[in-house]
Design a protein around this motif. Structure first.
Motif, PDB file in Angstrom:
ATOM      1  N   PRO A  29       5.697   3.419   1.032  1.00 24.91           N
ATOM      2  CA  PRO A  29       5.111   2.136   0.810  1.00 24.91           C
ATOM      3  C   PRO A  29       5.116   1.374   2.085  1.00 24.91           C
ATOM      4  O   PRO A  29       6.153   1.427   2.757  1.00 24.91           O
ATOM      5  CB  PRO A  29       6.193   1.526  -0.409  1.00 24.91           C
ATOM      6  N   THR A  30       4.241   0.355   2.292  1.00 25.92           N
ATOM      7  CA  THR A  30       4.094  -0.372   3.377  1.00 25.92           C
ATOM      8  C   THR A  30       3.737  -1.959   2.787  1.00 25.92           C
ATOM      9  O   THR A  30       2.831  -1.735   1.755  1.00 25.92           O
ATOM     10  CB  THR A  30       3.006   0.209   4.487  1.00 25.92           C
ATOM     11  N   LEU A  31       4.191  -2.851   3.442  1.00 25.43           N
ATOM     12  CA  LEU A  31       3.959  -4.324   2.783  1.00 25.43           C
ATOM     13  C   LEU A  31       3.194  -5.076   4.085  1.00 25.43           C
ATOM     14  O   LEU A  31       3.832  -5.087   5.216  1.00 25.43           O
ATOM     15  CB  LEU A  31       4.888  -4.723   2.369  1.00 25.43           C
ATOM     16  N   TYR A  32       2.223  -5.906   3.740  1.00 24.94           N
ATOM     17  CA  TYR A  32       1.586  -6.848   4.611  1.00 24.94           C
ATOM     18  C   TYR A  32       1.552  -8.243   4.160  1.00 24.94           C
ATOM     19  O   TYR A  32       1.246  -8.136   2.860  1.00 24.94           O
ATOM     20  CB  TYR A  32       0.201  -6.037   4.981  1.00 24.94           C
ATOM     21  N   TYR A  33       2.076  -9.317   4.757  1.00 27.96           N
ATOM     22  CA  TYR A  33       2.381 -10.438   4.600  1.00 27.96           C
ATOM     23  C   TYR A  33       1.958 -11.566   5.410  1.00 27.96           C
ATOM     24  O   TYR A  33       2.255 -11.329   6.697  1.00 27.96           O
ATOM     25  CB  TYR A  33       4.121 -10.476   4.096  1.00 27.96           C
ATOM     26  N   VAL A  38       0.943  -1.125  -0.173  1.00 26.45           N
ATOM     27  CA  VAL A  38      -0.115  -0.037  -0.166  1.00 26.45           C
ATOM     28  C   VAL A  38       0.723   1.036   0.048  1.00 26.45           C
ATOM     29  O   VAL A  38       1.736   1.532   0.634  1.00 26.45           O
ATOM     30  CB  VAL A  38      -0.786   0.041   1.244  1.00 26.45           C
ATOM     31  N   ASN A  39       0.649   2.187  -0.831  1.00 27.18           N
ATOM     32  CA  ASN A  39       1.628   3.349  -0.863  1.00 27.18           C
ATOM     33  C   ASN A  39       0.644   4.732  -0.623  1.00 27.18           C
ATOM     34  O   ASN A  39      -0.373   4.771  -1.107  1.00 27.18           O
ATOM     35  CB  ASN A  39       2.048   3.626  -2.304  1.00 27.18           C
ATOM     36  N   GLY A  40       1.088   5.325   0.464  1.00 26.61           N
ATOM     37  CA  GLY A  40       0.317   6.289   0.996  1.00 26.61           C
ATOM     38  C   GLY A  40       1.304   7.513   0.928  1.00 26.61           C
ATOM     39  O   GLY A  40       2.620   7.435   0.899  1.00 26.61           O
TER      40      GLY A  40
END
Lengths: 436, 436
Positions: free
Chosen positions: A293-297, A286-288
């Motif tokens: 950028p943040t990533l969730y895995y 998700v880019n805000g």
């Protein structure tokens, strides 16, 4: 405080997992929620099997509607799946003043606007963390964790079946059909895998993510959906040589003129974390504008990972059970009266970089002609590769990687290339994203 | 609805970023929160600079306590940092019935129990998403997203400075001091980098994560903290050859006998996603019994990423401003009366795998002697490497990778090895985690 009473509709894989997790971690969950969360009724057609599973303390009804209407139930958990009956059940539960927790992405992608409106009207919550990316709390992250941001884009691997297939195709060099058969043997793919491999499941989930990211109504019918069934091992190998991996990405981007909403195989630079998400795992970037950028895995499917999300929703709903609706998080992240009417863009209006592969006769002037077509269509070339065909056929294989261009211009360029005598194959087109 | 009124204490990097994001994204934020969030007062010693920055609509006070007490303020945002004054300010704001948002990990790791108790007493919220991992909504994930789970362990790269230094040491083969100096030039490390490079900052954050993961009071003083100042490039290279990367990991694990709480350089298999988190980025792995491993990645520091977390907290607090405290998420994830009294384990009682490197005289029987010492201490060998010293010194360098063992046993084994005549160097010990 009295326990909150849950009616569980469907005791399949996720329903069984939810029951199991609620039972096993009951103390830990109550220590967090401040109240016990207890399944008091189950709606399941196979009554005998359900009775054997849930024991004597839990009532089992063959008729799920009886549970949805039961005055002794506070929260209805819909884990039956499908769209038609599930829609009726959810609306019935809402009409009876019950909160709803569901993992049903197809239902919400198709009927979310109706369901959320009904819930608002009746003052109840509909929670659906389990509908996207299994146990990864991605809905909470977008809806509550990134509220400071104008979200610019979201790109996710949100279908484990296809990621498993693509991972195996790449690492073992096998063709699609062979890996699909193996995935079916291993239980990673269903007997009828259409929803997964054609990208429909990912598009359902993407539809929900886009609504929460940009504050727009749910619009599944406007999504562009392309699966992995026509993806060739040749392109996976070429991509690798060029420093890319091919992933089935679900992408939504906000543009000044509208929202892109698209699922398709995508070249991603091999060094990106998301390019290294292997097997059946899911990940969402998700880019805000503030956070970057943040990533969730994590695990995007399966009995207990999905149950983890269902139960997290149950805790949230329990906590806010009697709260004023103003104290609750809006279903689609934005206040319902503040949704935007940004249109979803046609795929022709999307901007992306492209990978184009075609075979040509080995004769002078071909490259000049192809390059002219690209230039005429405002497509600029990032890099180019020409090589002898792997299959030892005649001519040469050419691959173009382009800079960002308008899809409609690329359609035109492909049509013009295809019309050339010297082009002897179909032009294969894949999209490419830098994700940074 | 009336705007909610925020008093901002400290207009430094994060304070300035918070002001900027609230202003730039005001409409988007209000569409989510259902109410405008407005900074009406700033507490900042440098009044002139603050006035120039915030414009005429915002009052600036040199005395932050005046803001913390101001009856016209609903939420106090503490971004001054440090422990002593910040503690007084936060307690003063709470005593005056204001909610608090803070990014101050040192404060909460040292005085969290006192502060949360005061807030509970007064019925206000203390939100601190920005205190751990910058813009990554990791507190929300652990506290709300994974409530179904018994969390088993958390392992994170939660200090960007040290991750930048380790990334550069590895990729460019440079020694610690040289990279630190570069990090200071680039602004990735402070003039006095002690808190970062000695692991203290990471331990502050870990202390908060552990409390929320396991439902225990904040106990920073019990953490084991080892930084990267004594880490040698030689070990980074050896680790790489053996298929590992060295990261400064903050690790907390629940064991039957207590909680491990430790920060130290750690070997991680090179194929793990978290091993590939480079530069100043942060990532946190959380393992729950239902969900399995989940990972959260993003920018862990910086003006706007941290502001993103501060503002997300402001939205949460705004939403629940007038809600009954029972409707709010408990500060440490578990209901305050349900916290556990699991002890934090001494480092000697921790279980980990180990990397041991030592130099020995090149003579018969040495290896047998070393292997006997390990066996006598219940340490089993996973793999072993012997090679000529890189520095062309006499003797041989030996590296053992062990299976999981008790730290106290490893201490004993090291002492016994060190006492041998044939061992000519100190024994270097690093811990190693599989993270799966």
């Amino acid at each position: 405080m009295e326990p909150i009473r849950v009616g569980l509709l469907g005791l399949g894989i996720v329903g069984g997992g939810t029951f199991k997790v609620l039972e096993r971690n009951a103390d830990e969950i109550a220590r967090r929620a401040g109240r016990r969360i207890v399944v008091t009724k189950v709606g399941e057609r196979d009554v005998a099997r359900a009775r054997a599973r849930v024991g004597a303390d839990v009532a089992v009804e063959a008729d799920a509607f009886a549970v949805a209407r039961d005055p002794e139930i506070d929260i209805v958990v819909e884990l039956i799946g499908g769209v038609t009956v599930a829609r009726q059940l959810v609306l019935e539960a809402i009409a009876n003043g019950k909160h709803v927790v569901t993992a049903n992405k197809a239902l919400l992608a198709n009927h979310g606007n109706e369901i959320f409106a009904a819930a608002r009207e009746r003052g109840v919550m509909v929670a659906f963390e389990a509908a996207v990316a299994g146990g990864i709390p991605i809905i909470k992250a977008i809806r509550e964790g990134l509220t400071a941001n104008r979200i610019e884009w979201v790109a996710g691997i949100i279908n484990g079946t296809t990621n498993f297939i693509l991972s195996e195709m790449r690492s073992r060099g096998l063709p699609f059909e062979e890996v699909l058969a193996e995935a079916q043997r291993l239980g990673y793919a269903e007997a009828d895998p259409t929803f997964d491999i054609e990208g429909i499941d990912a598009a359902h989930k993407l539809t929900l993510l886009a609504s929460m990211a940009f504050g727009i109504p749910v619009q599944f019918s406007r999504a562009y959906v392309e699966g992995i069934t026509r993806l060739s091992s040749v392109d996976i190998r070429h991509a690798e040589r060029l420093g890319y991996r091919i992933k089935l990405l679900a992408i939504t981007k906000k543009r000044p003129e509208g929202v892109e909403l698209r699922v398709h195989p995508t070249l991603v630079p091999a060094g990106r974390l998301i390019a290294n998400v292997e097997g059946a795992m899911n990940a969402v970037l998700v880019n805000g504008d503030a956070v970057g950028p943040t990533l969730y895995y994590g695990q995007g499917a399966g009995e207990e990972p999905t149950a983890s999300a269902v139960v997290a929703d149950l805790v949230d709903v329990t906590r806010l059970d009697t709260a004023d609706p103003g104290h609750r998080v809006p279903h689609l992240a934005f206040q319902p009266e503040a949704l935007a009417d940004l249109p979803i863009l046609d795929i022709g209006d999307v901007r992306s970089a492209y990978y184009l592969r075609l075979r040509v006769r080995d004769q002078p002037g071909v490259m000049a002609e192809l390059a002219r077509i690209l230039a005429d269509n405002q497509i600029s070339i990032n890099s180019m590769l020409q090589q002898q065909p792997e299959d030892e056929g005649d001519g040469a294989d050419i691959i173009f990687l382009t800079h960002e261009a308008l899809e409609r211009d690329v359609d035109n360029a492909i049509a013009q290339m295809q019309a050339l005598d010297v082009v002897t194959s179909d032009v294969t087109r894949l999209r490419m994203e830098q994700l940074a």
